[in-house]
Design a protein around this motif. Structure first.
Motif, PDB file in Angstrom:
ATOM      1  N   GLN A 149       0.836  -1.202   0.000  1.00 56.03           N
ATOM      2  CA  GLN A 149       0.000   0.000   0.000  1.00 56.03           C
ATOM      3  C   GLN A 149       0.873   1.255   0.000  1.00 56.03           C
ATOM      4  OE1 GLN A 149      -2.449   0.378   3.472  1.00 56.03           O
ATOM      5  NE2 GLN A 149      -3.130   2.429   2.925  1.00 56.03           N
ATOM      6  N   LEU A 150       1.881   1.269   0.835  1.00 53.99           N
ATOM      7  CA  LEU A 150       2.754   2.441   0.899  1.00 53.99           C
ATOM      8  C   LEU A 150       3.528   2.651  -0.397  1.00 53.99           C
ATOM      9  CD1 LEU A 150       4.084   2.056   4.532  1.00 53.99           C
ATOM     10  CD2 LEU A 150       2.444   3.737   3.695  1.00 53.99           C
ATOM     11  N   GLU A 151       3.938   1.559  -1.046  1.00 56.74           N
ATOM     12  CA  GLU A 151       4.628   1.685  -2.329  1.00 56.74           C
ATOM     13  C   GLU A 151       3.703   2.256  -3.387  1.00 56.74           C
ATOM     14  OE1 GLU A 151       6.122  -2.222  -3.138  1.00 56.74           O
ATOM     15  OE2 GLU A 151       8.009  -1.828  -2.080  1.00 56.74           O
ATOM     16  N   MET A 152       2.445   1.820  -3.401  1.00 58.70           N
ATOM     17  CA  MET A 152       1.492   2.359  -4.370  1.00 58.70           C
ATOM     18  C   MET A 152       1.253   3.843  -4.131  1.00 58.70           C
ATOM     19  SD  MET A 152      -1.305  -0.708  -4.810  1.00 58.70           S
ATOM     20  CE  MET A 152      -2.415   0.377  -5.659  1.00 58.70           C
ATOM     21  N   GLU A 153       1.104   4.241  -2.890  1.00 56.00           N
ATOM     22  CA  GLU A 153       0.904   5.653  -2.586  1.00 56.00           C
ATOM     23  C   GLU A 153       2.121   6.482  -2.990  1.00 56.00           C
ATOM     24  OE1 GLU A 153      -0.025   5.790   1.565  1.00 56.00           O
ATOM     25  OE2 GLU A 153      -2.010   4.898   1.288  1.00 56.00           O
ATOM     26  N   ARG A 154       3.296   5.952  -2.721  1.00 51.83           N
ATOM     27  CA  ARG A 154       4.519   6.657  -3.095  1.00 51.83           C
ATOM     28  C   ARG A 154       4.624   6.818  -4.603  1.00 51.83           C
ATOM     29  NH1 ARG A 154       9.429   3.200  -2.731  1.00 51.83           N
ATOM     30  NH2 ARG A 154       8.440   2.562  -4.653  1.00 51.83           N
ATOM     31  N   ASP A 155       4.339   5.749  -5.341  1.00 50.33           N
ATOM     32  CA  ASP A 155       4.413   5.804  -6.799  1.00 50.33           C
ATOM     33  C   ASP A 155       3.381   6.781  -7.363  1.00 50.33           C
ATOM     34  OD1 ASP A 155       6.428   3.948  -6.676  1.00 50.33           O
ATOM     35  OD2 ASP A 155       5.136   2.234  -7.203  1.00 50.33           O
ATOM     36  N   PHE A 156       2.180   6.783  -6.784  1.00 53.00           N
ATOM     37  CA  PHE A 156       1.142   7.703  -7.239  1.00 53.00           C
ATOM     38  C   PHE A 156       1.584   9.149  -7.032  1.00 53.00           C
ATOM     39  CE2 PHE A 156      -2.526  10.377  -6.173  1.00 53.00           C
ATOM     40  CZ  PHE A 156      -3.225  10.302  -7.365  1.00 53.00           C
ATOM     41  N   LEU A 157       2.105   9.451  -5.870  1.00 48.77           N
ATOM     42  CA  LEU A 157       2.518  10.826  -5.590  1.00 48.77           C
ATOM     43  C   LEU A 157       3.751  11.218  -6.402  1.00 48.77           C
ATOM     44  CD1 LEU A 157       1.938  10.927  -1.749  1.00 48.77           C
ATOM     45  CD2 LEU A 157       0.569  12.036  -3.528  1.00 48.77           C
ATOM     46  N   ALA A 158       4.621  10.268  -6.694  1.00 48.82           N
ATOM     47  CA  ALA A 158       5.816  10.577  -7.483  1.00 48.82           C
ATOM     48  C   ALA A 158       5.455  10.859  -8.934  1.00 48.82           C
ATOM     49  CB  ALA A 158       6.804   9.412  -7.406  1.00 48.82           C
ATOM     50  N   SER A 159       4.360  10.292  -9.425  1.00 47.21           N
ATOM     51  CA  SER A 159       3.971  10.502 -10.826  1.00 47.21           C
ATOM     52  C   SER A 159       3.258  11.841 -11.020  1.00 47.21           C
ATOM     53  CB  SER A 159       3.063   9.368 -11.286  1.00 47.21           C
ATOM     54  OG  SER A 159       1.821   9.419 -10.607  1.00 47.21           O
TER      55      SER A 159
ATOM     56  N   MET B 170       2.291  17.383  -5.327  1.00 44.14           N
ATOM     57  CA  MET B 170       3.107  17.514  -4.128  1.00 44.14           C
ATOM     58  C   MET B 170       3.298  18.989  -3.735  1.00 44.14           C
ATOM     59  SD  MET B 170       3.660  14.648  -2.808  1.00 44.14           S
ATOM     60  CE  MET B 170       4.861  15.109  -1.591  1.00 44.14           C
ATOM     61  N   SER B 171       3.453  19.867  -4.738  1.00 42.91           N
ATOM     62  CA  SER B 171       3.655  21.274  -4.414  1.00 42.91           C
ATOM     63  C   SER B 171       2.378  21.876  -3.834  1.00 42.91           C
ATOM     64  CB  SER B 171       4.106  22.052  -5.649  1.00 42.91           C
ATOM     65  OG  SER B 171       3.090  22.025  -6.637  1.00 42.91           O
ATOM     66  N   ARG B 172       1.219  21.426  -4.303  1.00 46.26           N
ATOM     67  CA  ARG B 172      -0.055  21.933  -3.768  1.00 46.26           C
ATOM     68  C   ARG B 172      -0.292  21.426  -2.347  1.00 46.26           C
ATOM     69  NH1 ARG B 172      -3.738  20.468  -8.830  1.00 46.26           N
ATOM     70  NH2 ARG B 172      -2.591  21.690 -10.374  1.00 46.26           N
ATOM     71  N   ILE B 173       0.056  20.197  -2.106  1.00 40.57           N
ATOM     72  CA  ILE B 173      -0.133  19.614  -0.774  1.00 40.57           C
ATOM     73  C   ILE B 173       0.774  20.345   0.223  1.00 40.57           C
ATOM     74  CG2 ILE B 173       0.237  17.559   0.642  1.00 40.57           C
ATOM     75  CD1 ILE B 173      -0.631  15.892  -1.747  1.00 40.57           C
ATOM     76  N   GLY B 174       1.992  20.644  -0.187  1.00 42.49           N
ATOM     77  CA  GLY B 174       2.930  21.324   0.694  1.00 42.49           C
ATOM     78  C   GLY B 174       2.486  22.735   1.034  1.00 42.49           C
ATOM     79  N   LYS B 175       1.789  23.422   0.110  1.00 41.79           N
ATOM     80  CA  LYS B 175       1.332  24.798   0.342  1.00 41.79           C
ATOM     81  C   LYS B 175       0.004  24.836   1.065  1.00 41.79           C
ATOM     82  CE  LYS B 175       3.650  26.600  -3.707  1.00 41.79           C
ATOM     83  NZ  LYS B 175       3.469  27.208  -5.039  1.00 41.79           N
ATOM     84  N   GLY B 176      -0.685  23.730   1.123  1.00 47.86           N
ATOM     85  CA  GLY B 176      -1.974  23.698   1.805  1.00 47.86           C
ATOM     86  C   GLY B 176      -3.127  24.012   0.877  1.00 47.86           C
ATOM     87  N   ALA B 177      -2.890  24.176  -0.410  1.00 43.17           N
ATOM     88  CA  ALA B 177      -3.958  24.473  -1.377  1.00 43.17           C
ATOM     89  C   ALA B 177      -4.705  23.190  -1.692  1.00 43.17           C
ATOM     90  CB  ALA B 177      -3.389  25.070  -2.660  1.00 43.17           C
TER      91      ALA B 177
END
Length: 101
Positions: A78-88, A93-100
């Protein structure tokens, strides 16, 4: 600067503790013979006396609780799938980091 502490193998500790239990020699003699401080010999002897009963227990070994390996593999997947999804999705990732949202 102090060096590393010397570590003794369990077999050596047992040998010294058994010699101390026999009582044939004084602590000073044992310390000189084995090259160990008398305080350590007393501690090892005390440990041997306190835990001697565990040597004769049948079928009761001190084992850890069984680990559910399959559940761990599922979590890793599960963690590998989540990591791969976010890496693609680099923009995500930039939106999540800014809180948008």
């Amino acid at each position: 600067m102090k060096g590393k502490r010397k570590q003794y193998k369990p077999e050596f500790k047992a040998q010294v503790a058994l010699a101390a239990l026999q009582g044939d020699k004084t602590m000073a003699e044992l310390a000189q013979e084995f090259g160990v401080h008398p305080t350590m010999i007393n501690a090892w002897r005390r440990q041997l006396v306190e835990h001697a009963a565990t040597a004769f227990e049948r079928g009761k070994s001190q084992t850890e609780e069984p680990v559910d390996v399959q559940a761990l593999y599922r979590k890793i997947g599960q963690l590998e799938m989540e990591r791969d999804f976010l890496a693609s999705r680099p923009g995500l990732m930039s939106r999540i980091g800014k809180g948008a949202k």
